[in-house]
Motif scaffolding. Structure first.
Motif, mmCIF file in Angstrom:
data_model
loop_
_atom_site.group_PDB
_atom_site.id
_atom_site.type_symbol
_atom_site.label_atom_id
_atom_site.label_comp_id
_atom_site.label_asym_id
_atom_site.label_seq_id
_atom_site.Cartn_x
_atom_site.Cartn_y
_atom_site.Cartn_z
ATOM 1 N N HIS A 70 0.802 -1.223 0.000
ATOM 2 C CA HIS A 70 0.000 0.000 0.000
ATOM 3 C C HIS A 70 0.837 1.276 0.000
ATOM 4 C CE1 HIS A 70 0.972 -0.569 4.233
ATOM 5 N NE2 HIS A 70 0.701 0.702 4.412
ATOM 6 N N SER A 213 -10.676 -0.393 2.631
ATOM 7 C CA SER A 213 -9.362 0.243 2.688
ATOM 8 C C SER A 213 -8.290 -0.839 2.664
ATOM 9 C CB SER A 213 -9.222 1.090 3.954
ATOM 10 O OG SER A 213 -9.293 0.281 5.127
ATOM 11 N N TRP A 254 -11.606 2.727 -3.406
ATOM 12 C CA TRP A 254 -10.498 3.256 -2.631
ATOM 13 C C TRP A 254 -9.216 3.044 -3.419
ATOM 14 C CZ3 TRP A 254 -12.622 3.004 2.760
ATOM 15 C CH2 TRP A 254 -12.098 4.016 3.571
ATOM 16 N N SER A 258 -5.044 3.785 -0.003
ATOM 17 C CA SER A 258 -6.112 4.172 0.922
ATOM 18 C C SER A 258 -6.039 5.622 1.395
ATOM 19 C CB SER A 258 -6.138 3.246 2.151
ATOM 20 O OG SER A 258 -6.544 1.962 1.787
#
Length: 275
Positions: A70, A213, A254, A258
């Motif tokens: 991420h 998320s 998303w 995130s």
């Protein structure tokens, strides 16, 4: 070029898996699993009494983000993915993606057929018949073993009182499933057993779409009531409203990091949100 035939009504959803499998859902109330190499139908999953609107796969997040986490980096790299000149070579990226995919498979196991702790991609299907089914159509004892075909579901998930528009796995290997329904409720389920966990209420119109998320802590929902809402999964409470659309919110998503979200709907407007 291959033409894959088996469904007897319109195909509503197509998903690629991580092992050269394709999953399809149809208005003929069935789900099919295909071998992408030769077009063979490996399994036909039945049980729904009406159209299958949506299917989701438990490895969706790692398939979407591949080698990168991420933060936009992958193990062994200090460079964000958008810096092309400093990106890892293709072989290293493929290896990192494979490791993340295998880790997602090992993150959770399920009981299916004769396997008490099967590993494999799980599917969840959402239908006009107000129900969902949890499946592990190609499960194996260990990652890397030849999977066995399982046409029976792990669980039939009931509780919604109107059609289920969407169901999706959390990014943490699919530990949870969230479902959106025209009954104005979001329901949370155990992603390995299909057991009901909780209901989230707050929308005053049908819920069209959900998005998790990256850390699986928050859930985003878009609704006919023209709002988006953010839900805290740990407390199972509404964390905040995102008003601004002038009409129904049909879709939301998303970003893999995130830190941003996007939404669109009947008002012909795309909105970007920062978190």
């Amino acid at each position: 070029r291959l033409t894959l035939t088996m469904h007897t009504h319109a195909v509503t959803c197509v998903l690629w898996g991580g092992q050269d499998h394709i999953y399809t859902a149809s208005r003929d109330a069935s789900i099919a699993v295909w071998d992408a190499k030769d077009g063979r139908c490996l399994a036909r999953l039945t049980g729904h009494a009406h159209w299958v609107n949506f299917i989701s796969v438990s490895t969706e997040y790692v398939l979407r983000t591949a080698a990168f986490d991420h933060t936009g980096k992958f193990e062994g790299s200090t460079h964000p993915s958008h810096l092309v000149e400093d990106s890892p070579d293709a072989a290293a990226a493929m290896e990192a993606a494979r490791k993340r995919y295998d880790a997602a498979l090992r993150a959770t196991t399920c009981k299916v057929g004769s396997l008490a702790e099967a590993v494999g991609e799980r599917l969840v299907s959402a239908s006009d018949d107000f129900t969902m089914f949890l499946w592990c159509p190609l499960g194996a004892s260990r990652v890397g073993d030849t999977p066995q075909v399982h046409s029976k579901s792990i669980a039939r998930m009931t509780g919604h009182v109107q059609l289920v528009n969407q169901a999706c796995f959390s990014p943490d290997g699919g530990r949870h499933v969230a479902s959106a329904s025209f009954d104005k409720a979001i329901r949370l389920w155990d992603g390995t057993t299909g057991t009901y966990i909780a209901v989230l209420r707050g929308h005053v119109g049908a819920i069209y779409q959900l998005a998790w998320s990256a850390d699986s802590r928050l859930l985003l929902s878009g609704s006919k009531d023209s709002t988006m809402k953010v839900w805290d999964i740990k407390t199972r409470r509404l964390k905040g409203d995102l008003p601004g659309h002038a009409d129904e919110v049909f879709t939301c998503d998303w970003s893999p990091s995130s830190d941003r979200a996007a939404s669109g709907g009947k008002d012909k407007v795309l909105k970007l949100w920062s978190f």
